[in-house]
Design an enzyme around this catalytic site. Structure first.
Site, short mmCIF file in Angstrom:
data_model
loop_
_atom_site.label_atom_id
_atom_site.label_comp_id
_atom_site.label_asym_id
_atom_site.label_seq_id
_atom_site.Cartn_x
_atom_site.Cartn_y
_atom_site.Cartn_z
N HIS A 124 0.87 -1.18 0.00
CA HIS A 124 0.00 0.00 0.00
C HIS A 124 0.91 1.24 0.00
O HIS A 124 2.02 1.21 0.53
CB HIS A 124 -0.82 -0.05 1.28
CG HIS A 124 -1.92 0.95 1.38
ND1 HIS A 124 -1.70 2.24 1.77
CD2 HIS A 124 -3.25 0.84 1.16
CE1 HIS A 124 -2.85 2.89 1.79
NE2 HIS A 124 -3.81 2.07 1.43
N ASP A 201 2.73 -4.74 7.91
CA ASP A 201 1.53 -3.92 7.75
C ASP A 201 0.33 -4.87 7.83
O ASP A 201 0.03 -5.60 6.89
CB ASP A 201 1.60 -3.21 6.39
CG ASP A 201 0.29 -2.52 6.01
OD1 ASP A 201 -0.70 -2.64 6.77
OD2 ASP A 201 0.26 -1.86 4.95
N GLN A 204 -4.99 -5.15 6.76
CA GLN A 204 -6.03 -6.03 6.21
C GLN A 204 -6.04 -7.40 6.89
O GLN A 204 -6.82 -8.27 6.50
CB GLN A 204 -5.84 -6.23 4.70
CG GLN A 204 -5.94 -4.97 3.88
CD GLN A 204 -7.36 -4.36 3.90
OE1 GLN A 204 -8.33 -5.02 4.24
NE2 GLN A 204 -7.45 -3.10 3.54
N LYS A 227 -10.95 -0.42 10.32
CA LYS A 227 -11.13 -1.59 9.45
C LYS A 227 -11.50 -2.82 10.26
O LYS A 227 -11.58 -3.93 9.73
CB LYS A 227 -9.85 -1.86 8.66
CG LYS A 227 -9.48 -0.76 7.68
CD LYS A 227 -8.25 -1.13 6.91
CE LYS A 227 -7.60 0.05 6.22
NZ LYS A 227 -8.30 0.49 5.02
N CYS A 367 -4.74 2.79 -3.64
CA CYS A 367 -3.45 3.19 -3.05
C CYS A 367 -2.35 2.18 -3.34
O CYS A 367 -1.48 1.93 -2.49
CB CYS A 367 -3.57 3.41 -1.54
SG CYS A 367 -4.64 4.76 -1.11
#
Ligand code: PMP
Length: 545
Positions: A124, A201, A204, A227, A367
């Protein structure tokens, strides 16, 4: 829809709302998930009974707020398997800020010429751009692990890239476009063998499956509240205790200090050392409630549910010859999102048509521009699912996609001025110039507009050649085409007189076109922010050129 899902849906009153006359079908969960009452009730309780600043007052309200806020850190640490509790869990604004915290704390302080950061082609922008900038400032190099055709990381390439000069491996746990679940524990082992730090990261991943930062052996792990059924404005950074203790602070100010004189200051212990100023107190407490909520449903249930939904969507999309999907194939482990394109349909137009049916999806590059370049597509449409979605909703999506394919031409023909339709079908001057005198970028989000004019100016000040690149919806690209035709051959001075040109051309069909023209070497193209209003007076789209 089984009973469990029906019960879960009751916790999310927003799912009952309508968009126009249509029942909302919310499939944009990879961007932001919806929030259950159990989470937003926390705001009412906080502001109704114990709203106060933390760590600063001796009074009861401040004490209650401080205890709840501190315990929220412990709860989130526990949620991702960090045994060190609050000392290993910093509250930030979002994943992006968490990444920047590491970039400042480790990147800018530790990296230098000869060092490298290894990351992947599927990152991202939140991490890709950050490491790129750190590298520019420090002289270090950024290396990208290749993504293969099926959306997996090339692990041999990873082993080649990570070497004794690698200071940090930064890898996305689950791709927000491909849905790929990366082997982060395996990668962490390779990186640790070469004495590199590991940043993951998890934006998600944490919302969608059980994550254990210690099993992964991540040194840092980032995720966002919005999220994972939590509020906006809060994210987390997990960091191993000894690393957070030795790292330089990211932001300076109140709260993060221990002792201050006119000459110097010393720092508080983690996590407070990294939480300068008044923190997101209610948001932190509400995020802990989101963790409780997800644990109540069960993270294994969430993962299973998402897997089922993604597989169902992939299966049904695969029945269509003109649909291309991206990422791991049917049957493989992947998260609950599917990015796809339909031949001949621009993603922004498709998502606008889906919105007319109450279906919320996302279109664009999500992104991840370099990843889309790598896949050789300008963008994609992404449907992303969460614990409250159903296969019936996916059916509605697919029916709408099928209808959109048939309807688009009719829709454009009947809704837009003939000229717009003609230029959409037959764009003039589309493409880029290799060495333009200047470029003018335009971006406006309502129909996902993102375009650029390339202009070659002759010595006498006239526009010799003009072209535009557009990743925008049909009407926006059409307006760019109309303008480019008109501007070719004009002098820069005359361009400034063009105010209202498109309005006039469209004979008042779009009465709300507003335009500011500024003359200057970089600003000769009219900066236009316009609302296109259809014949019946309804705003249908907006565009900028
Ligand atoms: N990383 C990934 C993989 C993401 O999907 C996102 C959000 N789309 C981010 C980072 C950035 O998250 P935020 O906007 O909450 O900072």
């Amino acid at each position: 829809m089984n009973e469990d899902i029906a019960a879960v849906r009751e916790d999310f009153p927003i799912l009952q709302r309508h968009v126009g006359d249509e029942q909302l079908v919310y499939l944009d969960n990879a961007a932001t998930t919806q929030t259950p009452t159990q989470v937003y009730d926390v705001f009412e309780e906080f502001y109704g009974t114990y709203n106060a600043n933390v760590h600063r007052g001796i009074h009861t309200l401040s004490h209650e707020a401080s205890v709840a806020y501190e315990e929220a850190h412990d709860r989130l640490a526990e949620f991702v398997g960090a045994s060190g509790g609050r000392e290993e869990l910093v509250f930030t604004k979002n994943t992006t800020e968490s990444i920047n915290l590491v970039a400042y704390g480790v990147g800018l302080n530790e990296l230098g010429p000869g060092d490298n950061v290894v990351t992947t082609e599927m990152e991202h922008h939140a991490s890709l751009v950050t490491w790129q900038q750190v590298a520019k400032r420090t002289g270090a190099e950024v290396r990208f692990i290749r993504v293969d055709e099926d959306g997996h990381l090339d692990m041999d390439h990873a082993a080649e890239l990570i070497d004794e000069n690698t200071q940090l491996l930064s890898v996305v746990h689950i791709s927000n476009v491909l849905g790929t679940v990366n082997p982060v524990a395996e990668l962490a082992e390779v990186a640790h063998d070469r004495d590199a730090l590991v940043f993951v990261d998890g934006a998600q991943a944490v919302p969608n499956r059980r994550v254990d930062v210690e099993e992964i052996d991540a040194d840092f792990y980032a995720f966002s509240g919005h999220k994972m059924a939590g509020p906006t404005g809060i994210g987390c950074l997990y960091g191993k205790k000894h690393l957070l203790e030795s790292m330089e602070p990211f932001l300076y100010g109140g709260e993060m200090i221990r002792h201050v004189t006119y000459e110097d200051s010393t720092w508080n212990r983690p996590p407070w050392k990294f939480e300068a100023g008044t923190p997101p107190i209610a948001e932190g407490i509400a995020l802990a409630a989101a963790a409780d909520y997800l644990d109540e449903v069960g993270m294994d249930t969430v993962e299973e549910r998402e897997h089922e939904l993604a597989q169902y969507a992939l299966e049904r999309l695969a029945e269509r010859d003109d649909v291309e999907t991206y990422g791991p194939s049917l049957g493989e482990d992947r998260s609950g999102l599917v990015a796809f394109n339909v031949d001949g349909l621009h993603g922004h137009d498709l998502s606008a048509l889906l919105d007319e049916r109450g279906i919320a999806v996302r279109a664009g590059d999500h992104c991840t521009q370099p990843l889309h370049d790598r896949l050789d597509i300008p963008g994609s449409v992404r449907a992303s699912f969460y614990l409250y979605n159903t296969t019936e909703e996916i059916d509605l999506l697919l029916d709408a996609v099928d209808d959109a394919r048939d309807e688009l031409d009719d829709h454009l023909e009947s809704n837009y001025h003939e000229l717009v339709y003609e230029h959409y079908q037959n764009p003039q001057n589309a493409g880029g110039l290799s060495n333009p005198t200047f470029t003018k970028h335009s971006e406006e989000t309502s129909c996902g507009d993102d375009g650029e004019f390339h202009v070659d100016v002759a010595e006498d000040g006239t526009i010799e050649e003009i072209a535009f690149e557009s990743e925008s919806c049909a009407v926006s690209s059409a307006v760019a085409s109309i303008l480019s035709e008109r501007l070719a051959g004009m002098s820069l001075e005359d361009v400034a007189e063009l105010d209202g040109y498109v309005d006039d051309l469209l004979e008042g069909t779009y009465p709300d076109i507003r335009r500011d023209c500024v003359v200057g070497p970089e600003e000769v193209i009219c900066e236009a922010a316009r609302e296109h209003v259809s014949g019946d007076g309804q705003t249908v789209l907006s565009a900028k050129s």
